[in-house]
Design an enzyme around this catalytic site. Structure first.
Site, short mmCIF file in Angstrom:
data_model
loop_
_atom_site.label_atom_id
_atom_site.label_comp_id
_atom_site.label_asym_id
_atom_site.label_seq_id
_atom_site.Cartn_x
_atom_site.Cartn_y
_atom_site.Cartn_z
CB VAL A 144 -0.96 0.00 1.21
CG1 VAL A 144 -0.21 -0.03 2.52
CG2 VAL A 144 -1.90 1.20 1.16
CB SER A 145 0.97 4.28 0.36
OG SER A 145 1.34 5.63 0.23
CD1 TRP A 146 8.11 5.05 0.54
CD2 TRP A 146 8.04 2.99 1.40
NE1 TRP A 146 9.41 4.64 0.75
CE2 TRP A 146 9.40 3.38 1.29
CE3 TRP A 146 7.76 1.73 1.93
CZ2 TRP A 146 10.46 2.55 1.67
CZ3 TRP A 146 8.80 0.91 2.32
CH2 TRP A 146 10.13 1.32 2.19
#
Length: 296
Positions: A119-121
């Site tokens: 998720v995300s980074w």
């Protein structure tokens, strides 16, 4: 090589905490000491476990509800150096070295093949792992993420607060700016998800947060994604202020076998605010094409 440092099952103060069912330990992995958590690896399953890469500055507890919501699968996650309860990093790292470390961890846990999720980074890290360790990756799930430096920028009001580690250190600051940061929090039912998320956060160290920020400087997966042959689920929040939905379209357009799902009123944390819908999408995607168990 992995050396066991310490292990325990963490017990929360209240019943129903998803960390109660996790096995949590400090492990020496590839020269780094990491806090590792896993669920159900010793239980029989018809599915490979999920290797999860978390968002920047986020600790294991932030994702524990997702691990608990998929009881039919094993689940593996670790705190990045200087994040959660992993010790301070001595040296910086990059996607190659950290994905190599993750592969070493899988070796120690006895898992050859996994479904990879980020998720995300952590979604960028998951992409890199799938490219670097394709033989160990069955399917790939990318949530609220981008192809790296060749991304469509989010809203400045959100990005300026995202790079400030005070959002992890000061609960009042996080609560005040939650909607600006993450979006998707307009319905009253989301207030509980916000409180729960803030309550699970453990602030990263300044060095740990800085090293995560600089790890991805100059990194992009875009040139390699057309050669990524793994079935991939890309999930985005339509009201994400940090990673705007256009990035999902870029990822799905570059990855040959990608499916794009957008949660129209979801923000950056749609895995928590829209957990039932998100888990249903993940489960359906991971189950597709798997051999059914033979009848007794």
């Amino acid at each position: 090589m992995l050396t066991h440092v310490a292990a325990h099952n963490e017990k929360a103060d209240c019943m129903g905490d998803p960390m109660n069912s996790a096995t949590v330990s400090l492990e020496e992995v590839g020269g780094r000491t990491l806090r590792v958590a896993h669920w159900r690896l010793d239980e029989p399953s018809d599915h490979p476990p999920i290797l999860f890469f978390n968002g920047i500055g986020a600790n294991i507890e932030a994702v524990a509800p997702l691990a608990e919501a998929m009881p039919e699968r094993g689940f593996i996650i670790f705190d990045m150096p200087g994040v959660g309860e992993s010790p301070e990093p001595v040296l910086p790292y990059n996607p190659f070295t950290m994905c190599w470390t993750a592969a070493q961890l899988l070796d120690s846990l006895g898992n050859e093949e996994v479904d990879v999720m980020g998720v995300s980074w952590g979604g960028a890290m998951a992409q890199h792992f799938a490219l670097q360790h394709g033989g160990r990756t069955r399917k790939l799930v990318l949530a609220a993420t981008t192809p790296g430096m060749l991304m469509v920028p989010g809203k400045w009001s959100a990005l300026s607060k995202m790079v400030d580690p005070r959002r992890y250190v000061d609960p009042n600051y996080m609560n005040e700016h939650f909607a600006t940061l993450y979006g998707g929090m307009t319905r009253d039912t989301k207030a509980t998800a916000r409180r729960d998320h803030i309550g699970r956060i453990k602030p990263p160290s300044p060095r740990g947060y800085l090293y995560q920020l600089i790890a991805m400087l100059g990194w992009t997966s875009a040139p390699a994604l057309p050669f990524l042959k793994k079935d991939t689920l890309v999930m985005m929040g339509g009201d994400d202020r940090i990673v705007v939905p256009a990035n999902g379209k870029i990822l799905a357009g570059l990855i040959p076998n990608a499916k794009l799902v957008e949660f129209e009123d979801g923000g950056h944390l749609f895995l928590l605010t829209h957990s039932e819908e998100a888990v249903a999408e993940i489960r359906a995607f991971l189950d597709e094409g798997e051999a059914l168990p033979e009848a007794a």
